[in-house]
Design a protein around this motif. Structure first.
Motif, PDB file in Angstrom:
ATOM      1  N   ALA A 192       0.835  -1.197   0.000  1.00  0.00           N
ATOM      2  CA  ALA A 192       0.000   0.000   0.000  1.00  0.00           C
ATOM      3  C   ALA A 192       0.871   1.249   0.000  1.00  0.00           C
ATOM      4  N   GLU A 193       1.879   1.274   0.857  1.00  0.00           N
ATOM      5  CA  GLU A 193       2.775   2.429   0.909  1.00  0.00           C
ATOM      6  C   GLU A 193       3.537   2.601  -0.408  1.00  0.00           C
ATOM      7  N   GLN A 194       3.933   1.477  -0.998  1.00  0.00           N
ATOM      8  CA  GLN A 194       4.689   1.552  -2.243  1.00  0.00           C
ATOM      9  C   GLN A 194       3.863   2.202  -3.351  1.00  0.00           C
ATOM     10  N   GLN A 195       2.571   1.905  -3.394  1.00  0.00           N
ATOM     11  CA  GLN A 195       1.719   2.541  -4.399  1.00  0.00           C
ATOM     12  C   GLN A 195       1.636   4.048  -4.174  1.00  0.00           C
ATOM     13  N   CYS A 196       1.553   4.454  -2.924  1.00  0.00           N
ATOM     14  CA  CYS A 196       1.545   5.892  -2.626  1.00  0.00           C
ATOM     15  C   CYS A 196       2.839   6.543  -3.079  1.00  0.00           C
ATOM     16  N   ARG A 197       3.956   5.917  -2.765  1.00  0.00           N
ATOM     17  CA  ARG A 197       5.253   6.491  -3.150  1.00  0.00           C
ATOM     18  C   ARG A 197       5.377   6.580  -4.662  1.00  0.00           C
ATOM     19  N   ALA A 198       4.948   5.526  -5.367  1.00  0.00           N
ATOM     20  CA  ALA A 198       5.048   5.513  -6.828  1.00  0.00           C
ATOM     21  C   ALA A 198       4.175   6.603  -7.436  1.00  0.00           C
ATOM     22  N   HIS A 213      -1.017   8.518   2.155  1.00  0.00           N
ATOM     23  CA  HIS A 213       0.326   8.029   2.481  1.00  0.00           C
ATOM     24  C   HIS A 213       0.670   8.350   3.937  1.00  0.00           C
ATOM     25  N   ALA A 214       0.366   9.570   4.354  1.00  0.00           N
ATOM     26  CA  ALA A 214       0.641   9.955   5.743  1.00  0.00           C
ATOM     27  C   ALA A 214      -0.173   9.099   6.711  1.00  0.00           C
ATOM     28  N   GLU A 215      -1.438   8.833   6.370  1.00  0.00           N
ATOM     29  CA  GLU A 215      -2.274   8.008   7.244  1.00  0.00           C
ATOM     30  C   GLU A 215      -1.695   6.599   7.391  1.00  0.00           C
ATOM     31  N   LEU A 216      -1.231   6.035   6.288  1.00  0.00           N
ATOM     32  CA  LEU A 216      -0.648   4.692   6.334  1.00  0.00           C
ATOM     33  C   LEU A 216       0.613   4.667   7.199  1.00  0.00           C
ATOM     34  N   LEU A 217       1.412   5.714   7.084  1.00  0.00           N
ATOM     35  CA  LEU A 217       2.633   5.791   7.887  1.00  0.00           C
ATOM     36  C   LEU A 217       2.300   5.933   9.373  1.00  0.00           C
ATOM     37  N   LEU A 218       1.298   6.730   9.682  1.00  0.00           N
ATOM     38  CA  LEU A 218       0.927   6.925  11.083  1.00  0.00           C
ATOM     39  C   LEU A 218       0.404   5.638  11.705  1.00  0.00           C
ATOM     40  N   ARG A 219      -0.286   4.828  10.918  1.00  0.00           N
ATOM     41  CA  ARG A 219      -0.799   3.568  11.455  1.00  0.00           C
ATOM     42  C   ARG A 219       0.322   2.620  11.841  1.00  0.00           C
ATOM     43  N   ARG A 220       1.524   2.872  11.320  1.00  0.00           N
ATOM     44  CA  ARG A 220       2.680   2.050  11.662  1.00  0.00           C
ATOM     45  C   ARG A 220       3.651   2.813  12.581  1.00  0.00           C
ATOM     46  N   ASP A 221       3.140   3.894  13.176  1.00  0.00           N
ATOM     47  CA  ASP A 221       3.925   4.706  14.126  1.00  0.00           C
ATOM     48  C   ASP A 221       5.191   5.287  13.513  1.00  0.00           C
TER      49      ASP A 221
END
Length: 308
Positions: A192-198, A213-221
């Motif tokens: 999921a993060e990779q798709q955001c970065r791409a 992307h920020a939401e996904l990162l926050l869910r992983r602290d």
């Protein structure tokens, strides 16, 4: 030939996410003696991508005036209405464009977007599968087909639709966002993060993709990584600030978190009751009980369920 070359260059700029350049080149095309409705349409697309909606409206209207019933311009006006939350007017314009030109992909995609905004995923999917036959393979149509499938929980067909859309037009940020959401629901956070970065590497000004992307990162602290993606210039509205506040809180920067959430409320956060709750909890953690009680009361006022 010079005019057509400018139009091609402007379209290439749009596909590359270079919206300011696209607008400038389309502006040169508009000033060519051969300029027609297409030049104003392309420049309107550039303005809309920059969220300069008032100027985009003038160019879409000019395109439609130069070529009455020009479906792409009518659909463009529909998208402006949609992005302003005027769903009834948007639907009226999309339907008019569909009737004028059954091959106008933007009109079918827009009509589906209105249905999805109304939580009518099944009708949206039927529209695209049964009525948009002339544009079934269009990337924009496939993106909204994927979003309808995603809303219905049909993850694998949704992924296929988003992949087809991305292969057809790599500049469609919705395709990357859709894939990220689908992979997240499948439990693959890294994909999921990779798709955001791409997607952001190609369309850096796509705010909804950056927010996801920020939401996904926050869910992983991953607070510092979230702050880095939110540091991009041009972010608007309250949601990026809400996420910044969560990241600051995670890093132990309470005062900065409160400042971000307060600013988010001023700009119009999507869920103001939730922001007031965040502020209430932060103030309570720091022993500022009057402020905590004030924000808790405001949250309960906005959303009675928050009172619990």
């Amino acid at each position: 030939r010079a005019y057509l070359a400018l139009l091609d260059e402007a379209r290439d700029n749009l596909r590359a996410g270079e919206t300011a350049e696209a607008g400038a080149v389309a502006g040169k095309a508009v000033r060519q003696p051969a300029a027609d409705a297409e030049a104003f349409l392309v420049r309107a697309h550039a303005y809309r991508r920059q969220r300069d909606f008032d100027t985009a409206m003038l160019d879409y209207a000019e395109a439609e005036q130069r070529l009455p019933g020009y479906a792409p311009a009518v659909a463009g006006l529909g998208w402006l209405s949609f992005e302003r939350g005027e769903h009834d007017l948007a639907d009226e314009r999309f339907r008019a464009a569909m009737q004028a030109d059954p091959g106008c992909a933007a009109a079918f995609a827009g009509a589906a977007a209105v249905l999805l905004a109304r939580d009518e995923a099944e009708p949206a999917l039927r529209l695209l599968d049964e009525e948009a036959t002339a544009v079934a393979d269009d990337p924009l149509v496939q993106v909204h087909r994927g979003e309808a499938l995603l809303a219905l929980g049909r993850l694998e067909p949704a992924v296929q639709a988003f992949v087809q859309a991305k292969r057809g037009d790599a500049s469609l940020w919705r395709a990357y966002r859709g894939l990220a959401l689908a992979y997240e629901q499948k439990g693959d956070a890294e994909a999921a993060e990779q798709q955001c970065r791409a997607g952001l590497a190609i369309v850096g000004d796509a705010e909804p993709l950056r927010v996801l992307h920020a939401e996904l990162l926050l869910r992983r602290d991953r607070y510092r990584d979230a702050l880095a993606t939110l540091a991009a210039p041009g972010l608007t509205g309250g949601q990026p600030l809400v996420l910044e506040g969560i990241a600051r809180q995670g890093l132990g920067e309470g005062a900065a978190a409160v400042a971000a959430w307060t600013k988010a409320l001023e700009l119009g956060a999507d869920e103001p009751a939730d922001v007031h709750l965040l502020l209430a909890m932060q103030h309570a953690a720091e022993g500022r009980w009057p402020e905590a009680e004030r924000h808790a009361a405001r949250a309960a006022e906005l959303d009675p369920a928050s009172a619990k």
